[in-house]
Design an enzyme around this catalytic site. Structure first.
Site, PDB file in Angstrom:
ATOM      1  N   GLY B 182       0.776  -1.229   0.000  1.00 44.84           N
ATOM      2  CA  GLY B 182       0.000   0.000   0.000  1.00 44.84           C
ATOM      3  C   GLY B 182       0.810   1.283   0.000  1.00 44.84           C
ATOM      4  CB  SER B 208       3.270 -10.438  -5.565  1.00 45.39           C
ATOM      5  OG  SER B 208       3.315  -9.266  -4.789  1.00 45.39           O
ATOM      6  NE  ARG B 209       5.796 -10.955 -13.272  1.00 39.88           N
ATOM      7  CZ  ARG B 209       7.014 -10.568 -13.669  1.00 39.88           C
ATOM      8  NH1 ARG B 209       7.381  -9.303 -13.539  1.00 39.88           N
ATOM      9  NH2 ARG B 209       7.862 -11.425 -14.193  1.00 39.88           N
ATOM     10  CB  THR B 212      -4.150  -2.329  -7.586  1.00 36.67           C
ATOM     11  OG1 THR B 212      -3.700  -2.497  -6.241  1.00 36.67           O
ATOM     12  CG2 THR B 212      -5.249  -3.340  -7.868  1.00 36.67           C
ATOM     13  CB  SER B 213       1.101  -1.068  -6.426  1.00 41.47           C
ATOM     14  OG  SER B 213       2.033  -2.058  -6.813  1.00 41.47           O
ATOM     15  CB  THR B 217       9.570  -6.744  -4.369  1.00 39.48           C
ATOM     16  OG1 THR B 217       9.282  -5.833  -3.307  1.00 39.48           O
ATOM     17  CG2 THR B 217      11.010  -7.202  -4.259  1.00 39.48           C
ATOM     18  CG  ASP B 270      -6.182  -6.313   1.400  1.00 42.35           C
ATOM     19  OD1 ASP B 270      -6.043  -7.529   1.631  1.00 42.35           O
ATOM     20  OD2 ASP B 270      -5.242  -5.573   1.069  1.00 42.35           O
ATOM     21  CB  SER B 278      -3.318 -13.905   1.667  1.00 37.01           C
ATOM     22  OG  SER B 278      -2.520 -13.652   0.549  1.00 37.01           O
ATOM     23  CE  LYS B 302      -2.795  -3.391   0.604  1.00 35.89           C
ATOM     24  NZ  LYS B 302      -2.366  -4.773   0.314  1.00 35.89           N
TER      25      LYS B 302
END
Lengths: 510, 510
Positions: B182, B208-209, B212-213, B217, B270, B278, B302
């Site tokens: 976030g 992760s890729r 929504t950002s 990383t 979320d 998760s 967040k």
């Protein structure tokens, strides 16, 4: 680039009311704008705009990299020709998503918010995921009665609305009768409509096809007459006969509700608020002024207890009153199927037997139809309270109801009913005893496996009812199917659990 | 007929983890069995069976009437060749649907029920509609901590699980560092991993890729090195360098979670329970024994308040403890982005400046990474409480962290970072004053419009931070884009609201 021009291609895929756009993975727009499967996009062409969900395609035979494929629904909604130039952009979330998120968080929604949600749903701006979220959220934090009222209002506002006041309607009433569903064989509408039409009341009845049941009123009427009637034709028929029994699907009376139902169905969610909004929005949009509503109550009916039925009744009454609809709710016995046949041809046979006064006619169907027709007739200001059922009985027994039905059938376009499907199998009582329970849901499922309603002659015929005494080996019901595989499948399911509870302790000696 | 044999055809449509089967409307099976769009079906071939949702097709170029089309996911999951004979039947609902319906009704689910739900989700037996229903239901009737524990356990049980104990791991620890996300620019992992690896701790970091950002990383590391690494290769790299910075998407560590995320993402849900399950399921499946978790707190983060952060922290700790994961939760300042760059290339530049000790290096990124790396190092039993940050600082300042990062980059496969995208535009302060607020969400959205992360060099570069005094017309940040249309789009959104609150009353004289 966040938008680009592509050529529209119609993709013959039925995505059931969800707009889907198809782009090739090698489309420069996909690569540059970072579209991915399930992205929400806006498609613009010729001054029109639709929201869609994106599926990414790897096969140029489906769409080429410079094409924009549209599913059948999306293509119809955008309404421009194939090959037309279109632009695609990342969609802004629909304006009402904040209201959806407030509902998910358990908050109360106001009138304007519910109208905004329903407008976005009707415009197909919600994905199936968002629709499911709305349905679950409104089922969990149960809508209060004002929310149900506003939801109903909003559903009416986004659809067509019929006006019958200019028709042959000297009493000024437009009556209807509706059942919340769940009881196999319950085809009272096909008796109530000709009876009340014969009394002179305007009853433009539209019905649905079966969704999860073995027959809807539209499927059953279709055995006898055409039911897919354009609106103008429908109005002519009602002018001539005072009634009709048509399929309501083409009328676009409550498009938001049609979309919500497409998601409620697979979730098997039928919350009171959604049910009230769905039924009342369609009736009011269809121009009804007076409605008799049948709520069957029973352990395998939709409503399982008297208190639940009373709560549902009050919710219907609250909303109906504020929207100017005269409503008479009747709680009925939902412990077992009504009539003998389950499946379009078999149910149509029951209806015609009652209309013709045949000795074989199922009495439960006849009596329930007379009760409901009587309540509708009592909407007539000239009829005294309690006098409706007697009038209904006279109309039925005199043959006037049959004549009225024949006139409606001829007006809609008569069809020759096929016989029951020829492959048959009798399901037998495994033991002697008394019938103490019949599972409506299970019977409906067995009937569906025989092929009903797609095969109109398929279904089942009940020989035994609640409280009957049976011998071991006595037939409980007969399965009818067109295909051997269907008969096998239904037979196997009935073999596993035949839906009848037979209590030996209360039974007769074998 | 309720089942029939058809020839399988692979349909090149990416339906994003939902199995879709395509049947032609004129297929005899569709007509006879009453399949309709959105029907749930079971496809069987060669002893294997998958659940799928049906799309009805009107175009024989997509599927012919005797073919059964399968979407890419469904085809891969069924794993038989094109042309193979398959049978299709109406699907029984997944066994866990009753548990889903109990959760929708607000009931508590037990361990076995949650395991059954997760097994069905991982096997792709849930439709998107059912997934959305599960997500909304578990967000509304918030999962209690035992439900979160069982959900996490179940997610671990259905995936792969890595074991690092046989690797070059003399301390027996497998450490990791994770942020709940976030905060734009927050690339501390790319500093923490080389620091703690240089200290000798095993840190096999998968990321992760961006969803929504403007950059994840994995997207940022990919500017410098390959990140899509097969598992065997990853283990070699960690053996050689003690660390890695790889994309976690290929590892199938928590397949149920990957599927749930595909639905949470478009709903922007979320919930705490889902977040804990998760994150912890993926970390435990990846073999981590010790985890430092960064929870940024701020008005546009967040987690927006200290009490909410404390509640979330306790939930993480409850579940981690019962699953044997050592967890250290750090609440950090989430009121603004970290570092200067937002977008893969610009963020990678910031990271390398810190590692190289350049004067221009963003101090906030450096200090936050040292704090977190210090906490990871304190998992080492040989390090005294409070001594970790000093050790981290020594490793960074001595150049050992840079050497460690270079070794990881070489081991993964070095790539030449592209320059920032060439089209640039400076967003200026509209008035003089002091910066009293920066909207993380808005900045991320503007950065995404420039093309990040798909265009690695796109994004934005911040010149000003919270509490800075600015003059009217002074640049707040610079937009970088590859395409003029993207730059325009981002510029327009920044023109509408540039994400900075500048308070003139507290400002300097213009």
């Amino acid at each position: 680039m966040t938008s680009a021009t592509l050529a529209i291609r119609r993709i013959g895929i039925d995505t059931w009311r969800e707009n889907v756009a198809f782009l090739h993975r090698d489309c420069p727009v996909v690569r540059a704008a970072g579209f991915q499967a399930l992205s929400k996009v806006t498609v613009q062409a010729n001054g029109r705009s639709i929201a869609a969900v994106l599926n990414v395609v790897d096969d140029a035979r489906i769409v080429e990299p410079c094409e924009l494929g549209l599913s059948e629904d999306a293509f119809a909604r955008l309404a421009v020709a194939e090959g037309h130039a279109a632009r695609i952009e990342h969609a802004e979330p629909p304006a009402s998503i904040t209201a959806l998120q407030r509902k998910i968080a358990g908050e109360h929604l106001g009138r304007n918010e519910l109208h905004a949600v329903v407008r976005d749903i009707a415009a197909a701006r919600y994905t199936k995921i968002e629709l499911a979220a709305f349905i679950v959220a409104t089922q969990q934090y149960e809508l209060d009665r004002d929310e149900v009222l506003h939801l109903t209002e909003a559903m009416i506002a986004v659809g067509q609305r019929l006006d019958w006041q200019s028709e042959n309607n000297h009493r000024g009433l437009v009556v209807d009768k509706h059942c919340i569903g769940g009881i196999p064989g319950n085809r009272t509408s096909m008796l109530v409509v000709p009876i009340v039409a014969a009394h002179g009341l305007l009853c433009p009845k539209t019905s649905s096809r079966a969704i999860t049941s073995p027959a809807g009123t539209a499927d059953t009427m279709e055995v006898l007459a055409e039911v897919e009637l354009p609106l103008a034709r429908l109005q002519q028929i009602v002018r001539a006969t005072h009634g009709c029994l048509a399929w309501g699907g083409a009328a676009d009376l409550s498009p938001a509700d049609d979309i919500l139902i497409s998601v409620e169905r697979p979730l098997a969610i039928d919350s009171p608020g959604q049910m009230v909004a769905s039924i009342l929005s369609k009736k009011i949009a269809a121009g009804s002024t007076h409605l008799v509503l049948d709520i069957p109550v029973g352990p395998t009916a939709k409503v399982r207890s008297e208190p639940a039925a009373q709560r549902l009744k009050r919710l219907f009454e609250y909303v109906a009153e504020r929207l100017g609809l005269q409503l008479d709710v009747v709680l009925t016995d939902g412990r077992q199927p009504i009539g003998r046949g389950i499946g379009p041809v078999l149910e149509a046979r029951d209806v015609m037997q009652v209309l013709r006064g045949e000795a074989a006619a199922p009495q439960d169907l006849r009596e329930k139809a007379l009760l409901l027709a009587g309540r509708v007739i009592e909407f007539d200001p000239a009829v005294r309270g309690g006098g409706g059922e007697r009038i209904a009985r006279e109309i039925l027994d005199s043959g006037r109801a049959l004549a009225s039905m024949e006139a409606i059938i001829d007006a809609q376009g008569r069809r020759m009913p096929p016989p029951p499907a020829s492959r048959a199998f009798d399901v037998l009582a495994p033991q002697a005893g008394r019938v103490t329970g019949i599972d409506n849901l299970r019977l409906a499922r067995i009937a569906r496996l025989t092929g009903a309603p797609q095969v109109p002659g398929a279904g089942l015929d009940l020989f035994v009812r609640l409280d009957d005494a049976v011998q071991a080996g006595q037939p409980l019901y007969r399965l009818h199917a067109q295909f051997e595989a269907d008969l096998d499948f239904a037979r196997r399911m009935a073999g596993h659990d035949n839906a009848f509870r037979i209590d030996a302790a209360n039974g007769v000696a074998a």
